[in-house]
Write a protein that holds these residues in place. Structure first.
Motif, PDB file in Angstrom:
ATOM      1  N   LEU A   1     -51.506 -46.453  -7.657  1.00  0.00           N
ATOM      2  CA  LEU A   1     -51.945 -47.298  -6.546  1.00  0.00           C
ATOM      3  C   LEU A   1     -51.809 -46.536  -5.232  1.00  0.00           C
ATOM      4  O   LEU A   1     -50.727 -46.019  -4.919  1.00  0.00           O
ATOM      5  CB  LEU A   1     -51.098 -48.576  -6.495  1.00  0.00           C
TER       6      LEU A   1
ATOM      7  N   ILE B   1     -58.596 -55.045  -5.593  1.00  0.00           N
ATOM      8  CA  ILE B   1     -58.735 -53.643  -5.998  1.00  0.00           C
ATOM      9  C   ILE B   1     -60.176 -53.189  -5.834  1.00  0.00           C
ATOM     10  O   ILE B   1     -60.451 -52.086  -5.336  1.00  0.00           O
ATOM     11  CB  ILE B   1     -58.264 -53.464  -7.455  1.00  0.00           C
TER      12      ILE B   1
ATOM     13  N   GLU C   1     -59.748 -51.110 -12.768  1.00  0.00           N
ATOM     14  CA  GLU C   1     -59.371 -52.227 -11.889  1.00  0.00           C
ATOM     15  C   GLU C   1     -58.235 -53.025 -12.504  1.00  0.00           C
ATOM     16  O   GLU C   1     -57.310 -53.452 -11.811  1.00  0.00           O
ATOM     17  CB  GLU C   1     -60.573 -53.142 -11.647  1.00  0.00           C
TER      18      GLU C   1
ATOM     19  N   LEU D   1     -50.692 -53.523  -8.631  1.00  0.00           N
ATOM     20  CA  LEU D   1     -50.687 -54.242  -7.354  1.00  0.00           C
ATOM     21  C   LEU D   1     -49.753 -55.441  -7.419  1.00  0.00           C
ATOM     22  O   LEU D   1     -49.018 -55.730  -6.471  1.00  0.00           O
ATOM     23  CB  LEU D   1     -52.110 -54.686  -7.000  1.00  0.00           C
TER      24      LEU D   1
ATOM     25  N   LEU E   1     -54.011 -49.239   0.863  1.00  0.00           N
ATOM     26  CA  LEU E   1     -55.148 -49.767   0.106  1.00  0.00           C
ATOM     27  C   LEU E   1     -56.445 -49.691   0.906  1.00  0.00           C
ATOM     28  O   LEU E   1     -57.485 -49.271   0.377  1.00  0.00           O
ATOM     29  CB  LEU E   1     -54.880 -51.222  -0.283  1.00  0.00           C
TER      30      LEU E   1
ATOM     31  N   LEU F   1     -54.965 -51.058 -12.142  1.00  0.00           N
ATOM     32  CA  LEU F   1     -54.548 -51.071 -10.751  1.00  0.00           C
ATOM     33  C   LEU F   1     -54.105 -52.462 -10.322  1.00  0.00           C
ATOM     34  O   LEU F   1     -53.197 -52.613  -9.486  1.00  0.00           O
ATOM     35  CB  LEU F   1     -55.677 -50.566  -9.858  1.00  0.00           C
TER      36      LEU F   1
END
Length: 783
Positions: free
Chosen positions: A29, A120, A137, A144, A33, A140
């Motif tokens: 990650l 994401i 995704e 997250l 972001l 991730l």
């Protein structure tokens, strides 16, 4: 633990692979972001939006907010991810349903993504929507979920989801589509925004209204079914209309937004602005602009400061003019000619130094300083005028004479201590015109200086008669900053409290603009210490006022420097000043700083400390430094006959018949102008014809001793040498007043020598002593 160690030893390769996978998973990650540029947003002290500057990529994307409005949170979870608080970042049931539907149709019909996965996807913009990308995704998303709370993930989504066009995030969307904060939206409005990110390019306000309405209403129906809203709220909500087009964002403080953007670009900044004061001041400026522009005056700026906190409460950088007249220029920090706005600082400095008292008489007669000939605004002269009246009436000639007596360099020191940034050159560059607009300053620095003086007086009275070391500090428009006034001290910071108070007492008596002449007769009228200024050529009009709590500053003119008839402080700027003071709460008048004052006997006629022969005496509180001022020089003891018609002496009258009387006597030129404004002024009676007056004082010129032509040579540097005038007087201690061509050029005592550099050509030189004796010389100057 032992079993784990044994397993690792037996399966080293698997352990290494597993460790690499875990490390990769931990660091998969990105630390940040979203790196998208954001808009610069400013809010008021109460967090009301004042304005925003669009992000550098052309998107209305506000900086990330850590909180999500409750209604929008309920709507978005119901619409996008009903099991948001239960899943670990992905929903296996939704994924399975989506996979089956997509396989049956042979194309991607359904995504099955959770809100976490969508965050994401938003952060990885531009990625193709493939199954491989979906797996990324998913991984991730779980990472997250481990790093952030559910509320933080919702905040990411609300801040970076697209809402149609160039609108990104719930904060920008609520203002663009509903013209208010997201927290203030109704259920219908929140539901409308919740369905927009699902297909932002397909439906947004003003486009595909029927499709948008159906989506919103289905969501509202769902909220009703899960008991998020009741039936009445549902019926009212579905009856609400959809927004038809985007609203412009508020522009309540556009010039402050420009200023903030220079140092806080892309940030959300809470300012100290009072939104109510700001909007009311905007309306006042707009009203006066519509009047002033008829005289081709197009620019106005206004600043309101809180004296106690030094916070900026209102910031109007310019009038609502057009681009041709530089509407985007922020004039608050631009240097402009000061006019008379610096006079209160000179008055306070002279009081602080103890050079005069508030009512001390100052000459107001025709005066020239070489080629510099100051004039009063009304082209008239009073002969002499009390110092406080010279300030309240903003008389130019007394101010220049006061500056000359006080000393240009001394006053310049005070201005530098006030931190007036635009006073950049040395004192000699400005000369005596410094007090009449020869220098430049800006509205920010001037308002700051008045606030500093007011705060000094407040702190002195509120503390044990002490001063603060950092009293003269910069104001702030950032809510996150708190002014530190420094340490308390018995030593004054610049001016003592008494000098400031007496200066304000004079400024309180300034005549108000038309329509406010009788303000002092109303008990509830606001008491304001205020001053106007008008620059040479009618280019700048100033008005600055202060109460115990607030400072209001106004500048009026044209940004390009064009002068206009009627562009005068009291006519153009003062009406705006008093309209703005009607906006702020009323303040009590400043408390008297008695600890810095002493009660003394004052001569009522001259304003000096009373001498033994002053007939009319009053008790006044003066600044302590004023105790060193001299006694009244204008009362002399004269000897009159019994009827008090003529002056007499022992040569013509018996001593028992001589009346001794104190007489108020002004020098001849001062008396000439003073009599025109004061009809009760009595000149000295003449001596009776039978009296011997040979003992009277006399004087004569030493140089020039007769009418002549004087040649003024130049030195090696090319500078003209001055003409040295000399007089012998039978009583050397007598004061002599010098005039060149009827203009006052100075005073001498004891040693009667005066250096001047007259212009080439004929001149009349006159000298008058304190007894009224006068001598004249005609001379011609040759260069």
């Amino acid at each position: 633990m032992k079993r784990l160690i044994l397993y690792v030893k037996r399966h080293k390769l698997k352990a290494i692979v597993l460790a690499l996978l875990l490390v990769s998973y931990y660091f998969c990650l990105p630390r940040t972001l979203f790196k998208d540029p954001t808009a610069t947003v400013i809010t008021s002290a109460s967090n009301r939006l004042l304005g925003a500057k669009i992000a550098s990529d052309g998107q209305w994307r506000f900086p990330k907010s850590d909180s999500v409005p409750d209604k929008f949170k309920t709507c978005i979870i119901a619409f996008e991810d009903a099991y948001f608080y239960q899943h670990p970042g992905f929903n296996p049931v939704s994924i399975a349903k989506a996979l089956r539907q997509n396989l049956e149709s042979g194309s991607v019909k359904r995504g099955g993504s959770t809100l976490t996965q969508q965050v994401i996807r938003l952060s990885r913009k531009g990625q193709s929507r493939t199954y491989f990308e979906k797996i990324k995704e998913l991984i991730l998303a779980t990472r997250l979920e481990l790093k952030y709370s559910k509320e933080s993930i919702l905040a990411f989504y609300a801040s970076y989801a697209p809402f149609g066009g160039n609108v990104v995030g719930i904060d920008a969307a609520s203002w663009r589509y509903f013209n208010r904060n997201a927290e203030e939206l109704s259920w219908a409005e929140s539901a409308t925004l919740a369905v927009l990110p699902n297909a932002p390019s397909l439906i947004y306000p003003g486009k595909n209204q029927k499709l948008l309405l159906n989506k919103r209403n289905r969501l509202l129906k769902k909220l009703l079914s899960n008991n998020s809203i009741d039936s009445l709220t549902y019926r009212l909500s579905i009856a609400e209309r959809l927004p038809q087009k985007p609203y412009p964002l508020p522009r309540i403080a556009p010039h402050l937004l420009q200023k903030v953007a220079k140092t806080h670009r892309g940030e959300r900044v809470q300012t100290t602005i009072n939104s109510k004061f700001q909007e009311q001041t905007n309306a006042i400026v707009s009203k006066h602009y519509n009047i002033l522009k008829q005289n081709e005056i197009y620019n106005i700026s206004v600043l309101i400061l809180d004296v106690k906190t030094r916070q900026v409460l209102t910031y109007v950088g310019n009038a609502p003019t057009d681009k041709k007249h530089q509407k985007d220029v922020d004039i608050i920090d631009k240097p402009r000619s000061t006019g008379s706005i610096l006079k209160p600082f000179l008055y306070a400095a002279v009081l602080d130094a103890g050079d005069l008292l508030p009512n001390t008489l100052i000459a107001d007669v025709p005066t020239n300083f070489g080629n510099y000939v100051p004039e009063n605004y009304n082209k008239e002269f009073d002969g002499v005028v009390p110092a406080k009246k010279a300030l309240s009436r903003s008389l130019n000639v007394p101010s220049v004479l006061m500056l000359q007596d006080f000393g240009l360099d001394r006053f310049y020191h005070y201005l530098k201590a006030l931190k007036l940034r635009d006073v950049k050159y040395n004192a000699n560059h400005y000369g005596l015109s410094l007090i009449l607009g020869g220098a430049e300053s800006n509205l920010w620095d001037l308002c700051k200086s008045y606030a500093n003086l007011s705060s000094t007086l407040n702190h002195f009275n509120a503390s044990s008669s002490e001063y603060f070391s950092n009293e003269f500090c910069e104001p702030t428009f950032l809510a996150s900053e708190t002014i530190d006034f420094g340490q308390k001290s018995s030593e004054k910071t610049l001016f003592d409290a008494a000098s400031i108070y007496l200066t304000y007492e004079s400024l309180k008596e300034v005549n108000r603009p038309e329509g406010n002449e009788s303000w002092e007769f109303f008990d509830d009228s606001k008491q304001i210490a205020w001053k106007t200024g008008t620059s040479y050529g009618f280019r700048d009009a100033w008005a600055i006022g202060t109460t115990k709590d607030y400072v209001v500053g106004v500048w009026v003119g044209n940004a390009d420097g064009e002068g206009r008839p009627g562009l005068v402080g009291v006519q153009s700027a003062a009406p705006i000043l008093f309209d703005v003071f009607d906006v702020v709460p009323q303040s009590e008048w400043f408390s008297t700083p008695y600890d810095e004052m002493r009660e003394v006997k004052i001569c009522s006629n001259s304003g000096y400390r009373a001498s033994t022969i002053c007939p009319d005496i009053e008790l006044n509180f003066i600044q302590i430094s004023g105790l060193k001022t001299r006694a009244c020089p204008y009362h002399i003891l004269i000897h009159l006959d019994e009827k008090e018609q003529y002056q007499v002496n022992s040569s013509c009258e018996n001593l028992d018949k001589i009346t001794h009387k104190s007489w108020f006597v002004l020098p001849p030129l001062m008396a000439y102008y003073y009599k025109s404004k004061n009809p009760f002024y009595k000149a000295l009676p003449a001596f009776r014809e039978d009296c011997n007056t040979n003992s009277a004082a006399f004087m004569e010129f030493i140089y020039p001793n007769e009418s002549t032509t004087v040649f003024l040579p130049k030195d090696f540097d090319g500078n003209t040498n001055p003409l040295i005038l000399k007089i012998a007087h039978s009583k050397p201690e007598t004061t002599i007043y010098w005039y060149l061509d009827s203009s006052f050029i100075g005073i001498t005592n004891d040693i009667h020598e005066k250096a001047i550099i007259p212009e080439e050509g004929p001149h009349n030189l006159t000298a008058v002593d304190a007894f009224g004796n006068e001598i004249n010389r005609h001379l011609v100057i040759s260069l």
